[in-house]
Design an enzyme around this catalytic site. Structure first.
Site, PDB file in Angstrom:
ATOM      1  N   LYS A  11       4.480  -6.455 -10.301  1.00 19.30           N
ATOM      2  CA  LYS A  11       5.598  -5.536 -10.477  1.00 19.30           C
ATOM      3  C   LYS A  11       6.876  -6.262 -10.058  1.00 19.30           C
ATOM      4  O   LYS A  11       6.865  -7.040  -9.111  1.00 19.30           O
ATOM      5  CB  LYS A  11       5.407  -4.270  -9.631  1.00 19.30           C
ATOM      6  N   HIS A  21       0.688   3.441  -2.636  1.00 18.56           N
ATOM      7  CA  HIS A  21       0.854   3.850  -4.033  1.00 18.56           C
ATOM      8  C   HIS A  21      -0.456   4.330  -4.653  1.00 18.56           C
ATOM      9  O   HIS A  21      -0.607   4.341  -5.863  1.00 18.56           O
ATOM     10  CB  HIS A  21       1.397   2.690  -4.871  1.00 18.56           C
ATOM     11  N   HIS A  49       9.413   3.076  -3.600  1.00 15.12           N
ATOM     12  CA  HIS A  49       9.403   2.867  -2.153  1.00 15.12           C
ATOM     13  C   HIS A  49      10.481   3.716  -1.502  1.00 15.12           C
ATOM     14  O   HIS A  49      10.862   3.492  -0.363  1.00 15.12           O
ATOM     15  CB  HIS A  49       9.659   1.402  -1.801  1.00 15.12           C
ATOM     16  N   SER A  56       0.846  -1.191   0.000  1.00 12.88           N
ATOM     17  CA  SER A  56       0.000   0.000   0.000  1.00 12.88           C
ATOM     18  C   SER A  56       0.883   1.243   0.000  1.00 12.88           C
ATOM     19  O   SER A  56       2.086   1.167   0.194  1.00 12.88           O
ATOM     20  CB  SER A  56      -0.898  -0.005   1.237  1.00 12.88           C
TER      21      SER A  56
END
Lengths: 212, 328
Positions: free
Chosen positions: B103, B55, B217, B53
């Site tokens: 991803k 994004h 990130h 989470s």
């Protein structure tokens, strides 16, 4: 000195690990902020706090079911790479304990070794990749050698911890082949891997409890 | 740390509860943090994606007609566990199989592959594609390889449209792979973000520094440099994309993506500069998306994504999407 571990002992070890991880927030987060994205501590802590919160449920389980439950709980609570790897490790290791009442010298090896192999397989990782595998691999290897040499249980446990610590420290000079540190230009050289440290805490807490 | 939250431990579930309230077309499954479409066609290929989470609107915001069938959320910046992904697969399956759009992060690869194994044990048909669009990281078959970032949104859009049109699992996978082959991105960051559970920034940048090639990130980039103009950022970033993939003579879709704290004003300025470079280079622009599509909490910065189009991809890009994160 404990001769073997039953469910109550394992749960006690888990609680000690949870406390150890909780206390080392700043150190682990700082390491991970350098090498990764800074969430390793938060996720590991969430996983182990969850384990502590279901203590009563865990105490009712036999050893095999206990390990399976720990694996499922850590997997779904920690998330990320660590979650799936700890998950498969405990879930795979539970097979070594079916119909077993006590984790003795040899069973400790079987549990740790099957967990190690499951982690290496799922993570496609090997010793030297700058991960928690470096801690566990060296710990398990030293323990097995000591058992094979018919050394005392206490000696074997001490050797396991010492080698695990060396494995952890050896990640400092390694280039990362896995995980977020891989993306750094320097591949993280000069910094200990935070996953190797939290793995060390777990083995050290296990050892200290046995040696008590 | 100043954040509109109740407790750091609850940010993911409370966010998804709020998202469910804002979108009558989806349903939220608590504990497993899955958002799925309420209305299901039968025998439509299911499209599932997800990840850590933080994004938003990725990935739950892309659930809707024309895009994803289910999105699976992990903790902040941490991949969702296999049991959560399995629930996403089960919700998306309507008999024609499920495609997982992953991803390229080792955690996502492990958790999604394990979920695929679990789903196959239940007799479900599951295929996977891995997005690796970030040119900041070298591609290699021997390593983790380049990361998947904002280009993933184009993969969701195009594979989603293909599935909606009734294509088979094999066809949806092939189209997704064609998109992945033709998409490239690069990011840059100006200030870090704060993970709710940690309470302080995950990295530091001096007030006069930016980092080029930063991951979503906050993982380190390839180059630290002094503050520059929008025009210079555009030049540096476009050059890195073009050095990796030859877009000359092609028609492309462009995405100018904000990382969470960059005002649209600045994204539009960047878009103007990027568009001018494309004109100079004879790269034709088919469609442009400017906004926050793949963010990193309140990190300030941006990413630029190019997707080379052919007739099929153009048609699929134009296909209707009712997902709140990307309406077309």
């Amino acid at each position: 000195m404990k001769k073997g571990l039953n469910t109550k002992d394992v749960v006690e070890v888990l609680k000690r690990i949870a406390k150890r991880i909780e206390e080392n927030k700043d150190y682990i987060t700082e390491l991970d902020a350098i090498l990764g994205d800074g969430d390793h501590w938060a996720n590991m802590n969430m996983g182990y706090q969850k384990i502590v919160s279901i203590e009563d449920e865990l105490l009712k389980l036999n050893l095999a079911d206990l390990l399976k439950k720990i694996g499922m709980t850590l997997m779904s609570t920690i998330g990320g790479s660590s979650g799936v790897l700890y998950g498969v490790a405990f879930i795979t290791a539970h097979k070594s304990l079916i119909d077993v009442d006590e984790i003795d010298e040899l069973k400790i090896y079987e549990v740790l070794n099957s967990g190690l192999n499951a982690m290496m397989e799922r993570g496609n990782a090997k010793p030297g990749d700058k991960t928690m595998i470096d801690t566990l691999y060296h710990g398990v290897k030293a323990y097995k050698e000591s058992l094979d040499n018919k050394e005392k249980f206490e000696t074997a446990i001490n050797k396991m911890v010492k080698s695990a610590e060396e494995g952890m420290k050896s990640t400092k000079d390694m280039e990362a082949a896995k995980g977020r540190a891989f993306y750094r230009n320097d591949k993280g050289v000069g910094h200990i891997d935070p996953g190797a440290v939290t793995m060390y805490y777990q083995l050290e807490e296990l050892a200290q409890y046995i040696l008590m | 740390m100043k954040k509109i939250i109740n407790h750091p431990d609850n940010v993911v579930s409370e966010m998804l509860m709020g998202l469910e309230k804002s979108n009558p077309d989806v349903v939220y499954f608590s504990e497993v943090e899955v958002i799925a479409r309420k209305e299901k066609k039968t025998n439509k290929v299911g499209l599932v994606s997800g990840g850590g989470s933080g994004h938003e609107p990725a990935h739950a915001g892309y659930v809707g007609y024309g895009m994803l069938d289910a999105a699976v959320s992990g903790n902040v910046f941490a991949s969702p566990s296999p049991d959560r992904v399995l629930k996403g697969i089960q919700e998306a399956d309507t008999g024609a199989g499920v495609l997982l759009v992953i991803k390229n992060y080792s955690g996502d690869i492990m958790n999604f592959s394990m979920a695929k194994d679990l789903a196959e044990m239940e007799g479900l048909k599951v295929e996977t594609v891995v997005v690796k669009d970030d040119v900041a990281v070298e591609d290699s078959t021997y390593s983790t390889g380049r990361r998947g970032i904002a280009g993933t949104v184009f993969v969701h859009k195009i594979a989603g449209a293909k599935a909606e049109k009734g294509a088979s699992l094999k066809e949806v996978k092939e189209t997704a792979q064609k998109t992945i082959k033709n998409v490239r991105s690069i990011g840059m960051a100006m200030t870090p973000c704060i993970l709710p559970a940690i309470g302080k920034p995950g990295f530091n940048l001096d007030h006069n520094e930016v980092e080029i090639g930063m991951g979503i990130h906050g993982e380190p980039g390839v180059d630290r440099t002094n503050l520059k103009t929008a025009k210079e950022y555009a030049e540096i970033m476009v050059e890195k994309i073009l050095a990796d993939y030859d877009y000359s003579g092609s028609e492309i879709a462009l995405m100018i993506n904000g990382l969470g704290a960059t005002p649209l004003m600045e994204l539009y300025i960047l878009n103007y500069e990027v568009t001018k470079i494309l004109e100079d280079k004879g790269i034709k622009l088919y469609k442009t998306f400017v906004g926050n599509f793949m963010t990193s909490l309140e990190m300030s910065g941006c990413s630029i994504t190019f997707l080379k189009l052919d007739d099929e991809l153009k048609e699929l890009l134009d296909f209707e999407s009712k997902a709140p994160g990307l309406r077309v």
